[in-house]
Write a protein that holds these residues in place. Structure first.
Motif, PDB file in Angstrom:
ATOM      1  N   SER A  91       0.728  -1.502   0.154  1.00  0.00           N
ATOM      2  CA  SER A  91      -0.314   0.112   0.497  1.00  0.00           C
ATOM      3  C   SER A  91       0.664   1.488  -0.054  1.00  0.00           C
ATOM      4  O   SER A  91       1.849   1.032  -0.082  1.00  0.00           O
ATOM      5  CB  SER A  91      -0.909  -0.331   1.128  1.00  0.00           C
ATOM      6  OG  SER A  91      -0.463   0.058   2.454  1.00  0.00           O
ATOM      7  N   THR A  92       0.494   2.882  -0.362  1.00  0.00           N
ATOM      8  CA  THR A  92       0.156   3.722  -0.090  1.00  0.00           C
ATOM      9  C   THR A  92      -0.035   4.670   0.849  1.00  0.00           C
ATOM     10  O   THR A  92      -0.949   4.805   0.791  1.00  0.00           O
ATOM     11  CB  THR A  92       1.260   4.325  -1.709  1.00  0.00           C
ATOM     12  OG1 THR A  92       1.837   5.050  -1.496  1.00  0.00           O
ATOM     13  CG2 THR A  92      -0.119   4.968  -2.068  1.00  0.00           C
ATOM     14  N   ILE A  93       0.691   5.626   0.975  1.00  0.00           N
ATOM     15  CA  ILE A  93      -0.129   6.799   2.413  1.00  0.00           C
ATOM     16  C   ILE A  93      -0.485   7.964   1.271  1.00  0.00           C
ATOM     17  O   ILE A  93       0.472   8.133   0.583  1.00  0.00           O
ATOM     18  CB  ILE A  93       0.589   7.183   3.168  1.00  0.00           C
ATOM     19  CG1 ILE A  93       1.074   5.723   4.177  1.00  0.00           C
ATOM     20  CG2 ILE A  93      -0.312   7.637   4.133  1.00  0.00           C
ATOM     21  CD1 ILE A  93      -0.423   5.437   4.597  1.00  0.00           C
ATOM     22  N   VAL A  94      -1.871   8.071   0.983  1.00  0.00           N
ATOM     23  CA  VAL A  94      -2.379   9.399   0.433  1.00  0.00           C
ATOM     24  C   VAL A  94      -2.807   9.837   1.492  1.00  0.00           C
ATOM     25  O   VAL A  94      -3.563  10.303   1.454  1.00  0.00           O
ATOM     26  CB  VAL A  94      -2.546   9.139  -0.662  1.00  0.00           C
ATOM     27  CG1 VAL A  94      -3.307  10.310  -1.587  1.00  0.00           C
ATOM     28  CG2 VAL A  94      -2.414   8.121  -1.743  1.00  0.00           C
ATOM     29  N   HIS A  95      -1.982  11.250   1.978  1.00  0.00           N
ATOM     30  CA  HIS A  95      -2.813  12.075   2.759  1.00  0.00           C
ATOM     31  C   HIS A  95      -3.333  11.855   3.802  1.00  0.00           C
ATOM     32  O   HIS A  95      -4.359  11.487   4.257  1.00  0.00           O
ATOM     33  CB  HIS A  95      -4.327  12.715   1.931  1.00  0.00           C
ATOM     34  CG  HIS A  95      -3.668  13.702   1.359  1.00  0.00           C
ATOM     35  ND1 HIS A  95      -2.409  14.813   1.407  1.00  0.00           N
ATOM     36  CD2 HIS A  95      -3.685  14.252  -0.574  1.00  0.00           C
ATOM     37  CE1 HIS A  95      -2.428  15.255   0.050  1.00  0.00           C
ATOM     38  NE2 HIS A  95      -3.140  15.762  -0.592  1.00  0.00           N
ATOM     39  N   ALA A  96      -2.447  10.854   4.447  1.00  0.00           N
ATOM     40  CA  ALA A  96      -2.820   9.615   6.325  1.00  0.00           C
ATOM     41  C   ALA A  96      -3.857   8.631   5.872  1.00  0.00           C
ATOM     42  O   ALA A  96      -4.335   8.519   6.959  1.00  0.00           O
ATOM     43  CB  ALA A  96      -3.408  10.810   6.638  1.00  0.00           C
ATOM     44  N   ARG A  97      -3.622   8.077   4.223  1.00  0.00           N
ATOM     45  CA  ARG A  97      -5.220   7.473   4.665  1.00  0.00           C
ATOM     46  C   ARG A  97      -4.055   6.507   3.290  1.00  0.00           C
ATOM     47  O   ARG A  97      -3.093   6.586   2.558  1.00  0.00           O
ATOM     48  CB  ARG A  97      -6.075   8.031   3.471  1.00  0.00           C
ATOM     49  CG  ARG A  97      -7.021   8.681   4.682  1.00  0.00           C
ATOM     50  CD  ARG A  97      -8.121   9.401   3.715  1.00  0.00           C
ATOM     51  NE  ARG A  97      -9.255   8.610   2.856  1.00  0.00           N
ATOM     52  CZ  ARG A  97     -10.351   8.899   2.575  1.00  0.00           C
ATOM     53  NH1 ARG A  97     -10.630   9.912   1.680  1.00  0.00           N
ATOM     54  NH2 ARG A  97     -10.565   7.640   2.139  1.00  0.00           N
ATOM     55  N   ARG A  98      -4.175   5.049   3.327  1.00  0.00           N
ATOM     56  CA  ARG A  98      -3.320   4.257   2.805  1.00  0.00           C
ATOM     57  C   ARG A  98      -4.477   3.194   1.884  1.00  0.00           C
ATOM     58  O   ARG A  98      -5.790   3.506   2.231  1.00  0.00           O
ATOM     59  CB  ARG A  98      -3.293   3.227   4.197  1.00  0.00           C
ATOM     60  CG  ARG A  98      -2.075   1.633   3.959  1.00  0.00           C
ATOM     61  CD  ARG A  98      -2.355   0.811   4.507  1.00  0.00           C
ATOM     62  NE  ARG A  98      -1.179   1.124   5.747  1.00  0.00           N
ATOM     63  CZ  ARG A  98      -0.278   1.873   5.736  1.00  0.00           C
ATOM     64  NH1 ARG A  98       1.063   1.271   5.101  1.00  0.00           N
ATOM     65  NH2 ARG A  98      -0.002   1.544   6.611  1.00  0.00           N
ATOM     66  N   HIS A  99      -3.658   3.266   0.903  1.00  0.00           N
ATOM     67  CA  HIS A  99      -4.404   2.419  -0.575  1.00  0.00           C
ATOM     68  C   HIS A  99      -3.635   1.337  -0.919  1.00  0.00           C
ATOM     69  O   HIS A  99      -2.005   2.196  -1.269  1.00  0.00           O
ATOM     70  CB  HIS A  99      -4.281   3.748  -1.904  1.00  0.00           C
ATOM     71  CG  HIS A  99      -5.042   5.564  -1.147  1.00  0.00           C
ATOM     72  ND1 HIS A  99      -4.404   5.914  -0.498  1.00  0.00           N
ATOM     73  CD2 HIS A  99      -6.552   5.280  -2.130  1.00  0.00           C
ATOM     74  CE1 HIS A  99      -5.736   7.065  -0.050  1.00  0.00           C
ATOM     75  NE2 HIS A  99      -6.791   6.697  -0.708  1.00  0.00           N
ATOM     76  N   SER A 100      -4.432   0.510  -1.092  1.00  0.00           N
ATOM     77  CA  SER A 100      -3.604  -0.835  -2.240  1.00  0.00           C
ATOM     78  C   SER A 100      -3.224  -0.429  -3.239  1.00  0.00           C
ATOM     79  O   SER A 100      -3.686   0.616  -3.694  1.00  0.00           O
ATOM     80  CB  SER A 100      -4.224  -1.494  -2.019  1.00  0.00           C
ATOM     81  OG  SER A 100      -5.923  -1.659  -1.787  1.00  0.00           O
ATOM     82  N   PHE A 101      -2.983  -1.653  -4.180  1.00  0.00           N
ATOM     83  CA  PHE A 101      -3.320  -1.022  -5.317  1.00  0.00           C
ATOM     84  C   PHE A 101      -4.898  -1.249  -5.821  1.00  0.00           C
ATOM     85  O   PHE A 101      -5.244  -0.567  -6.998  1.00  0.00           O
ATOM     86  CB  PHE A 101      -2.372  -2.645  -6.262  1.00  0.00           C
ATOM     87  CG  PHE A 101      -2.198  -2.437  -7.368  1.00  0.00           C
ATOM     88  CD1 PHE A 101      -1.864  -1.539  -8.485  1.00  0.00           C
ATOM     89  CD2 PHE A 101      -3.205  -2.749  -8.482  1.00  0.00           C
ATOM     90  CE1 PHE A 101      -1.631  -1.871  -9.844  1.00  0.00           C
ATOM     91  CE2 PHE A 101      -3.437  -3.607 -10.022  1.00  0.00           C
ATOM     92  CZ  PHE A 101      -2.535  -2.717 -10.291  1.00  0.00           C
TER      93      PHE A 101
END
Length: 428
Positions: A91-101
């Protein structure tokens, strides 16, 4: 039945659907462009008008505009596909929210739906997604990638999700016009990879049948060609190969600073890193400080994307001209140069050699001499580069090379396959 062909590319994404006896590309209208090929990228911005933790999300050219206009506030992601098969990417963090592929693919697809408006088919019963012969990355796991695709696309309620190799889809698109049974070589040139497929096409009882024979490829394509131009035309003008003095020693400016040009958006990320601070400190010690000052200015003013636009324009012109002008105003007098096709072909010669090596390996796997290949289909934007076309003309003869629809053929081939009753014979 309505099947949607989904060509989710490293650089661009195209969707196609059946329209009568033919197919049509979906058109995307954002606040930045109207296009049939959407750049595969996303931008995320906090927006107080949306309230709470809601983010304003854009894709394609609209995402690029948001990133350029808000470099310190906008989170920008591109080449999303390269993470699909990586077990290391969770996952990656986008503005404090975790996003998976899966989250990123879902978000991108929802933007496509929004941009297509009423053009989005309302009765999609099957989505056919393209997949490369070899997914990008070290230790790439194809099964993991396709499972991630399935999870993301299942969130839209599509009843049936299938996968077809991208060069197979391109071959099927071209094969509609074949006059006789033949062995077909498809070379699919994307942004990050070159894929080969050898397929036997036959018409039985009026229906096209295909037997895949061999697949191969290499992780080199259009993005690398862009980098070669930058590395030879731009980087020497902003300090690459130059020297600085430190404690009486004459040292070469580290070349790793210039590797950031491999992806245009890396330049904006670069300015947040310690390396950029180190680069700025070298200006006072450099033998040619003006060149390094120019490099620093490019980064501080977020000139990465305009630079890549100028490079792409030059590369495109070299496809039809022996020389082309490179013009990039932020470089000042160094930003005007005539680039010769002969020089460009020298720069990419090692890449062409690796493409040819992968071609040889694919023919060997098929146990097929060149003489038994009846038709060669070249697809993708890099197929227009003369050095690439010359490779296949030299090996197979101009008369066997066919084209047309190079940028859209995969999506349209996927849509056509999706309408068939024998789709199980095509999926992979």
């Amino acid at each position: 039945m309505t099947a949607l062909g989904f060509d989710f590319g490293t650089t661009n994404t195209v969707l196609a659907a059946k329209a009568g006896d033919t197919t049509r590309s979906l058109s995307f209208t954002s606040n930045a462009e109207v296009t049939e090929s959407l750049r595969t990228c996303l931008s995320f911005m906090k927006d107080k008008d949306l309230g709470g933790l809601a983010l304003k999300v854009e894709a394609g050219a609209a995402a690029i505009s948001s990133f350029i206009e808000n470099p310190g506030e906008c989170r920008f992601l591109q080449s999303i596909k390269t993470f699909a098969a990586s077990p290391l990417f969770q996952s990656t963090i986008v503005h404090a929210r975790r996003h998976s592929f899966e989250d990123l693919l879902e978000i991108f697809t929802r933007r496509m739906m929004a941009y297509s408006g009423e053009g989005w088919p309302s009765d999609v019963t099957r989505i056919v997604a393209g997949r490369p012969v070899r997914f990008a990355g070290m230790n790439a796991d194809a099964e993991l990638a396709m499972e991630r695709y399935r999870t993301a696309l299942a969130r839209f309620g599509f009843p049936d999700v299938q996968f077809v190799m991208e060069p197979v889809a391109a071959a099927f698109y071209f094969a509609q016009n074949l006059a006789q049974d033949t062995n077909v070589l498809v070379a699919d040139f994307g942004g990050g990879t070159t894929d080969y497929s050898i397929i036997r096409f036959e018409k039985i009882a009026g229906k096209v049948k295909a037997q895949p024979i061999a697949h191969g490829g290499v992780g080199i394509a259009g993005d690398m060609f862009d980098f070669r131009i930058i590395d030879n035309v731009v980087s020497p003008q902003i300090g690459k190969g130059g020297y600085f003095r430190n404690f009486g020693k004459r040292l070469e400016i580290p070349s790793n600073y210039y590797a950031n040009f491999g992806r245009w958006n890396q330049l904006s990320i670069f300015k947040t890193l310690r390396d950029f601070q180190d680069l700025k400190s070298l200006v006072r010690q450099a033998e040619d400080p003006d060149q390094l000052e120019l490099f620093v200015d490019l980064i501080e003013h977020d000139e990465g994307y305009p630079l890549y636009q100028a490079i792409s324009k030059t590369k495109f012109a070299l496809s039809s001209q022996e020389e082309a002008e490179f013009h990039f105003e932020p470089l000042g007098r160094s930003g005007d140069r005539v680039v010769k096709r002969s020089d460009f072909e020298t720069w990419i010669a090692p890449d062409i050699a690796l493409m040819e090596k992968a071609l040889d390996e694919t023919l060997a796997e098929a146990n097929m001499p060149e003489s038994e290949v009846g038709a060669v289909f070249l697809t993708g934007g890099t197929s227009f580069v003369p050095a690439v076309r010359n490779l296949f003309s030299r090996r197979f003869g101009v008369e066997r090379i066919q084209g047309g629809g190079e940028l859209l053929s995969i999506a349209h081939g996927l849509a056509l396959i999706g309408e068939r009753d024998d789709i199980v014979d095509w999926v992979s």
